[in-house]
Design a protein around this motif. Structure first.
Motif, PDB file in Angstrom:
ATOM      1  N   GLN A   1       0.972  -1.211  -0.010  1.00  7.15           N
ATOM      2  CA  GLN A   1      -0.175  -0.140  -0.005  1.00  7.15           C
ATOM      3  C   GLN A   1       0.992   1.272   0.090  1.00  7.15           C
ATOM      4  O   GLN A   1       0.682   2.341  -0.864  1.00  7.15           O
ATOM      5  CB  GLN A   1      -0.721  -0.018   1.258  1.00  7.15           C
ATOM      6  CG  GLN A   1      -2.290  -0.826   1.176  1.00  7.15           C
ATOM      7  CD  GLN A   1      -2.816  -1.247   2.485  1.00  7.15           C
ATOM      8  OE1 GLN A   1      -2.592  -0.444   3.265  1.00  7.15           O
ATOM      9  NE2 GLN A   1      -3.460  -2.073   2.410  1.00  7.15           N
ATOM     10  N   ASN A   2       1.957   1.282   0.841  1.00  6.46           N
ATOM     11  CA  ASN A   2       2.632   2.324   0.901  1.00  6.46           C
ATOM     12  C   ASN A   2       3.496   2.643  -0.358  1.00  6.46           C
ATOM     13  O   ASN A   2       3.697   3.889  -0.825  1.00  6.46           O
ATOM     14  CB  ASN A   2       3.646   2.319   2.181  1.00  6.46           C
ATOM     15  CG  ASN A   2       3.097   2.875   3.481  1.00  6.46           C
ATOM     16  OD1 ASN A   2       2.669   3.733   3.677  1.00  6.46           O
ATOM     17  ND2 ASN A   2       2.617   1.842   4.080  1.00  6.46           N
TER      18      ASN A   2
ATOM     19  N   ALA B   1       1.138   3.837  -3.088  1.00 10.44           N
ATOM     20  CA  ALA B   1       0.655   5.500  -2.862  1.00 10.44           C
ATOM     21  C   ALA B   1       2.013   6.336  -3.072  1.00 10.44           C
ATOM     22  O   ALA B   1       1.785   7.300  -3.901  1.00 10.44           O
ATOM     23  CB  ALA B   1       0.547   5.632  -1.206  1.00 10.44           C
TER      24      ALA B   1
ATOM     25  N   LYS C   1       2.099   9.136  -6.079  1.00 13.50           N
ATOM     26  CA  LYS C   1       2.713  10.617  -5.416  1.00 13.50           C
ATOM     27  C   LYS C   1       3.616  10.952  -6.385  1.00 13.50           C
ATOM     28  O   LYS C   1       3.782  12.204  -7.106  1.00 13.50           O
ATOM     29  CB  LYS C   1       3.163  10.754  -4.197  1.00 13.50           C
ATOM     30  CG  LYS C   1       3.805  12.077  -3.584  1.00 13.50           C
ATOM     31  CD  LYS C   1       2.932  12.659  -2.659  1.00 13.50           C
ATOM     32  CE  LYS C   1       3.644  13.921  -2.277  1.00 13.50           C
ATOM     33  NZ  LYS C   1       3.821  14.933  -3.063  1.00 13.50           N
TER      34      LYS C   1
END
Length: 131
Positions: free
Chosen positions: A94-95, A98, A102
């Motif tokens: 997930q990180n 993300a 970005k």
């Protein structure tokens, strides 16, 4: 980038020792997400600084956790260790996803700034732009 690939390879090799195909498949899914970040950095190396922590520190930690998980799980088949490791992979994925989004969003922001600057310059020079 090469170091990141080495960490991903080491993760896959470690979990193979655990002998759990579901865990291996989960690691492969995480690898795909991490490689998406790697490809993004390769396409625009300016993003390397932003991604360095992910591609270095976090992947090193993921590799170390994979080795420890494989050591424990191959001996004990500890369901709690498996659950914790799978949760770690979920969090990492997930990180990484993300952060990659970005990075891509920042690229679009850079494009928007460039377009705005060019339009302003053209307008100052008397060039009319139809919107």
């Amino acid at each position: 980038v090469d170091e990141a690939e080495n960490y991903l390879t080491a993760m896959a090799e470690a979990v193979k020792r655990a002998g759990d195909r579901t865990v291996e498949a989960r690691v492969e899914r995480f690898q795909a997400t991490a490689r998406e970040m790697i490809r993004t950095v390769e396409e625009d190396p300016r993003d390397l600084t932003a991604a360095r922590k992910f591609l270095g520190v976090y992947l090193m930690g993921a590799r170390d956790a994979s080795v420890k998980f494989a050591d424990i799980y191959s001996r004990t088949r500890d369901a709690e260790a498996r659950k914790d490791y799978m949760a770690l992979l979920d969090d990492l994925e997930q990180n990484f996803a993300a952060r990659t989004r970005k990075m891509l969003q920042d690229d679009r922001t850079d494009l928007t700034v460039e377009i705005d600057v060019l339009r302003d310059r053209l307008q100052r020079e008397g060039v009319r732009l139809d919107s």
